[in-house]
Write an enzyme that holds these catalytic residues in place. Structure first.
Site, PDB file in Angstrom:
ATOM      1  N   SER A  56       0.798  -1.236   0.000  1.00  0.00           N
ATOM      2  CA  SER A  56       0.000   0.000   0.000  1.00  0.00           C
ATOM      3  C   SER A  56       0.824   1.276   0.000  1.00  0.00           C
ATOM      4  O   SER A  56       0.252   2.369  -0.086  1.00  0.00           O
ATOM      5  CB  SER A  56      -0.956   0.016   1.193  1.00  0.00           C
ATOM      6  OG  SER A  56      -2.043  -0.854   0.951  1.00  0.00           O
ATOM      7  N   LYS A 196       3.064   7.063   4.739  1.00  0.00           N
ATOM      8  CA  LYS A 196       2.147   5.979   4.343  1.00  0.00           C
ATOM      9  C   LYS A 196       2.698   4.648   4.843  1.00  0.00           C
ATOM     10  O   LYS A 196       3.904   4.411   4.795  1.00  0.00           O
ATOM     11  CB  LYS A 196       1.989   5.930   2.816  1.00  0.00           C
ATOM     12  CG  LYS A 196       0.964   4.905   2.355  1.00  0.00           C
ATOM     13  CD  LYS A 196      -0.437   5.354   2.702  1.00  0.00           C
ATOM     14  CE  LYS A 196      -1.471   4.265   2.446  1.00  0.00           C
ATOM     15  NZ  LYS A 196      -1.409   3.187   3.468  1.00  0.00           N
ATOM     16  N   THR A 197       1.784   3.807   5.290  1.00  0.00           N
ATOM     17  CA  THR A 197       2.128   2.441   5.671  1.00  0.00           C
ATOM     18  C   THR A 197       1.917   1.503   4.494  1.00  0.00           C
ATOM     19  O   THR A 197       1.263   1.852   3.500  1.00  0.00           O
ATOM     20  CB  THR A 197       1.256   1.961   6.841  1.00  0.00           C
ATOM     21  OG1 THR A 197      -0.128   2.096   6.450  1.00  0.00           O
ATOM     22  CG2 THR A 197       1.520   2.766   8.093  1.00  0.00           C
ATOM     23  N   GLY A 198       2.432   0.296   4.630  1.00  0.00           N
ATOM     24  CA  GLY A 198       2.178  -0.766   3.665  1.00  0.00           C
ATOM     25  C   GLY A 198       2.357  -2.112   4.348  1.00  0.00           C
ATOM     26  O   GLY A 198       3.176  -2.241   5.270  1.00  0.00           O
TER      27      GLY A 198
END
Length: 255
Positions: A56, A196-198
Site C-alpha cells: 500500500s 504511508k504504511t504498507g
C-alpha cells in the site's frame, strides 16, 4: 540514484536503533536521509538496498497518477462502495480520496487503477522510474502492487519522496499539492509528518509478510526522509512499523 554515505559527519553518533528492533522482537531495516541527501541513520544497510513488494505504499503514486489522469478530481471526490464486505469494517462504505488514503482502502485504489488502465499506468510508472517498473499483464491492473509484481528498495522509496517533496515528479503542482495534503499524519507547531504504511501479505501468513512505513518530517529548515521495512510474522507486529520509526526519529531528536 543512491543515498550519499560519504559524509560521516552527518552519520548519527552513539545511536543504536537496533535496540528498538530487538525490544519489539522484529527483524528489518530503517534508513533516514535529509533533504541534501545526507544519510543520518542506516540500520541493516544491505536490506535498504533490497527489493520488496511495495504493497500500500503505492497509494502515494497511485493517487498522483489518478488525479493527474483525471480519473478522480480531488481529495473530496467520492467513490461509491460496491457493497462487498471486506476485511476491515471501515472500508465498507462510500469513501473520498482523503479518507481512502488514510485508512488504506484497497478497493478504492483498485477502482482508480482500473480507471487509469494498464497502458497509462505502465507509462506513468516508467516515466517516474519507480522501483522495478513492473506491473504485469492487463489482468493484473488492480493487483500488481498487492501481489508482489511491483517492488522497490527502501532507498528507492526515499528517492520517490525526495522528488515528491521537491516537486520534481512529472505531475502538476495541483496534483502534487493534493497528494502532499492527504499524506499528513501529524501536524504540530514543531513539525509535520507526511507518510504511508504498507503491509504485503496482509491476512495471509502462508507467505512472507513485509511491513512498510515511509514518509518525511518537515522540521524548521530541514526535511528528514525515512523508510522502515520489517518482517511481519503476526498481527501484533504491524504496529511495530510506526513504533520503530518514532523511537529512532526521537533518538535522532527529529521528533
Amino acid at each position: 540514484m543512491t543515498i550519499n554515505t560519504k559524509n560521516p559527519i552527518y552519520l548519527a553518533k552513539n545511536i543504536d536503533c537496533g535496540k528498538h528492533f530487538r525490544d519489539l522482537g522484529v527483524q528489518g531495516s530503517i534508513l533516514v536521509v535529509d533533504q541534501e541527501n545526507k544519510q543520518i541513520l542506516a540500520h541493516n544497510p544491505q536490506r535498504n538496498e533490497t527489493y520488496f513488494p511495495v504493497a500500500s505504499t503505492f497509494k502515494i503514486l497511485n493517487s498522483l497518477i489518478a488525479v493527474e489522469s483525471g480519473v478522480i478530481q480531488d481529495e473530496i471526490s467520492v467513490l461509491t462502495w460496491d457493497g462487498i464486505e471486506r476485511e476491515l469494517p471501515q472500508w465498507n462504505r462510500d469513501l473520498n480520496l482523503r479518507e481512502a488514503f488514510k485508512i488504506s482502502a484497497v478497493w478504492f485504489y483498485q477502482v482508480l487503477a482500473r480507471r487509469v488502465g494498464h497502458a497509462r499506468m505502465e507509462a506513468w510508472i516508467t516515466k517516474v522510474g519507480y522501483g522495478n517498473q513492473q506491473i504485469g499483464t492487463e489482468e493484473n491492473i488492480d493487483q500488481f502492487w498487492l501481489n508482489g509484481t511491483l517492488q522497490a528498495t527502501p532507498q528507492e522509496q526515499i528517492q520517490l519522496l525526495r522528488r515528491l517533496h521537491g516537486n520534481q515528479l512529472p505531475f502538476s503542482e495541483r496534483t502534487v499539492a493534493i497528494v502532499k495534503d492527504i499524506m499528513i499524519t501529524e501536524k504540530t507547531p514543531e513539525y509535520i509528518i507526511r507518510a504511508k504504511t504498507g503491509w504485503f501479505g496482509f491476512g495471509d501468513y502462508s507467505r512472507p509478510n513485509i511491513g512498510w512505513y515511509f514518509g518525511y518530517v518537515e522540521k524548521e529548515d530541514n526535511v528528514y526522509f525515512f523508510a522502515t521495512n520489517i518482517d511481519i510474522h503476526a498481527e501484533n507486529d504491524g504496529p511495530a512499523r510506526l513504533q520503530l520509526t518514532r523511537r529512532c526519529l526521537t533518538d535522532l531528536a527529529i521528533l
